[in-house]
Design a protein around this motif. Structure first.
Motif, mmCIF file in Angstrom:
data_model
loop_
_atom_site.group_PDB
_atom_site.id
_atom_site.type_symbol
_atom_site.label_atom_id
_atom_site.label_comp_id
_atom_site.label_asym_id
_atom_site.label_seq_id
_atom_site.Cartn_x
_atom_site.Cartn_y
_atom_site.Cartn_z
ATOM 1 N N LYS A 1 -8.794 44.443 32.172
ATOM 2 C CA LYS A 1 -9.658 45.711 32.055
ATOM 3 C C LYS A 1 -9.876 46.533 33.437
ATOM 4 O O LYS A 1 -10.194 47.277 33.696
ATOM 5 C CB LYS A 1 -11.042 45.160 31.676
ATOM 6 N N GLU B 1 -7.456 47.789 36.655
ATOM 7 C CA GLU B 1 -6.224 48.489 36.932
ATOM 8 C C GLU B 1 -6.140 48.798 38.515
ATOM 9 O O GLU B 1 -7.201 49.509 38.969
ATOM 10 C CB GLU B 1 -5.797 49.828 36.056
ATOM 11 N N GLU C 1 -15.794 53.999 31.663
ATOM 12 C CA GLU C 1 -14.800 53.870 32.582
ATOM 13 C C GLU C 1 -15.327 54.282 34.092
ATOM 14 O O GLU C 1 -15.863 55.267 34.323
ATOM 15 C CB GLU C 1 -13.492 54.843 32.401
ATOM 16 N N ASN D 1 -6.849 40.255 35.113
ATOM 17 C CA ASN D 1 -8.154 41.075 34.292
ATOM 18 C C ASN D 1 -7.353 42.119 33.610
ATOM 19 O O ASN D 1 -7.141 43.217 34.382
ATOM 20 C CB ASN D 1 -9.297 41.201 35.179
ATOM 21 N N CYS E 1 -18.107 47.200 31.840
ATOM 22 C CA CYS E 1 -17.458 48.542 31.536
ATOM 23 C C CYS E 1 -16.116 48.655 30.675
ATOM 24 O O CYS E 1 -15.488 47.493 30.627
ATOM 25 C CB CYS E 1 -17.198 49.294 33.190
ATOM 26 N N LYS E 2 -15.791 49.697 30.224
ATOM 27 C CA LYS E 2 -14.541 49.923 29.436
ATOM 28 C C LYS E 2 -13.408 49.478 30.430
ATOM 29 O O LYS E 2 -12.632 48.693 29.514
ATOM 30 C CB LYS E 2 -14.549 51.322 28.439
ATOM 31 N N LYS E 3 -13.608 50.219 31.427
ATOM 32 C CA LYS E 3 -12.192 49.921 32.103
ATOM 33 C C LYS E 3 -12.610 50.276 33.620
ATOM 34 O O LYS E 3 -13.579 50.804 34.030
ATOM 35 C CB LYS E 3 -11.074 50.842 31.755
ATOM 36 N N SER F 1 -16.084 44.713 35.245
ATOM 37 C CA SER F 1 -14.967 44.536 33.939
ATOM 38 C C SER F 1 -15.815 44.020 32.799
ATOM 39 O O SER F 1 -15.496 43.793 31.709
ATOM 40 C CB SER F 1 -13.790 43.851 34.488
ATOM 41 N N ASN F 2 -17.014 43.087 33.166
ATOM 42 C CA ASN F 2 -17.764 42.591 32.002
ATOM 43 C C ASN F 2 -18.601 43.392 31.475
ATOM 44 O O ASN F 2 -18.909 43.235 30.125
ATOM 45 C CB ASN F 2 -18.779 41.419 32.359
#
Length: 314
Positions: A198, A200, A150, A196, A171-173, A168-169
């Protein structure tokens, strides 16, 4: 002409990948280039740790080591590398006049500008302390090291949106920290981010501190509307609030866009001033990679060589 003023054929201003590559090509062409390193010898890569996306280094390389290799190669072919900052130029006539450190004057038949650009930072002590240890201004350069984790990114423009999408491609978040209640990015980039799952977006938030001793472990935030403080646990903190091209000293003579990036003629490194060429991040606000900077450095040296031949100065 004052015979006491040094006269050089090719003057290179700046010592990142663009400047050193221009120096390698110019030196191999027998043009005896003189390169002034500027305030940050080696450029932005000297504050970068692992570089894994530059061809020719299969096991990766440390940024400072890579730039030392560039410098040695340039010097091997005869480039004279000097430490100094160009503080004044006069491109109103040929040959071009340049002042170094407000004291030394020299004239040059051709000038290659490779002064680069500097990332804009938030100005936090923790941001500076952890730079290269989880704090980065280039997601494309460093995001790979945090794959599956993250991460957080600060910014609300096109660059921030592009880098958040890139992260985002892998990483987890991705937490996107935006200090206002809207993005400044183009509509298509906003749509890409907001749709997207993933990513926020944390609206109306500012970064108070990057957390961690030896590496980034989190980020402390403040809600601008409520004053509430909170912490996020992240492995990396990316700053995407823009870059500042190091071109101020040339503004009186060189055509630039509204952000200070030097405008070059399409398909070349030529500026509006004959005999003055620009390469690397000083004229590239899109790619900003070491490999693209090196490519334009090659172009600038070849453009300068052709100019000298046309003027019968080579």
């Amino acid at each position: 002409m004052n015979k006491d003023i040094e006269h050089v054929k090719v003057l290179i201003i700046g010592s990142g990948p663009a400047g050193y590559t221009a120096a390698i090509y110019a030196a191999r062409a027998g043009l005896n280039p003189v390169l002034y390193t500027g305030a940050q010898p080696g450029g932005q890569l000297t504050i970068t740790t692992d570089v894994e996306n530059y061809p020719g280094y299969p096991d990766g390389v440390m940024g400072p080591e890579m730039m030392e290799d560039f410098r040695k190669q340039a010097e091997r072919f005869g480039t004279e590398v000097r430490y100094g900052l160009i503080t004044q130029v006069d491109f109103s006539q040929m040959p071009h006049k340049v002042t170094v450190d407000d004291s030394v004057e020299l004239i040059a038949d051709t000038v290659i500008i490779s002064t680069g650009a500097s990332a804009k930072w938030l100005g936090l002590e923790s941001e500076s302390r952890l730079n290269g240890r989880g704090v980065s201004a280039c997601a494309v350069c460093d995001g790979f090291f945090f794959r599956g984790q993250e991460v957080a990114i600060v910014g609300g423009g096109d660059t921030a949106c592009e880098e958040a999408s890139y992260l985002s491609n892998i990483c987890k978040k991705v937490y996107m920290i935006v200090r206002r209640d809207e993005l400044r990015a183009s509509q298509i980039m906003q749509k890409r981010v907001l749709s997207n799952p993933k990513i926020e977006v944390l609206w109306n938030h500012e970064t108070v501190q990057v957390l961690g001793d030896d590496e980034v472990t989190g980020v402390a935030l403040k809600n601008n509307l409520t004053g509430e403080h909170k912490e996020l646990s992240v492995g990396a903190f990316f700053v995407a609030i823009g870059h500042e091209p190091n071109t101020e000293v040339f503004k009186q003579f060189i055509d630039m866009d509204e952000n200070g990036y030097i405008q070059t003629k399409p398909g070349s490194t030529k500026t509006n001033i004959p005999g003055v060429f620009a390469c690397g991040d000083a004229q590239d606000n899109v790619y900003r990679q070491a490999v693209t900077a090196a490519g334009t450095g090659c172009m600038a040296a070849l453009d300068a060589e052709r100019f000298l031949a046309e003027q019968e100065l080579a």
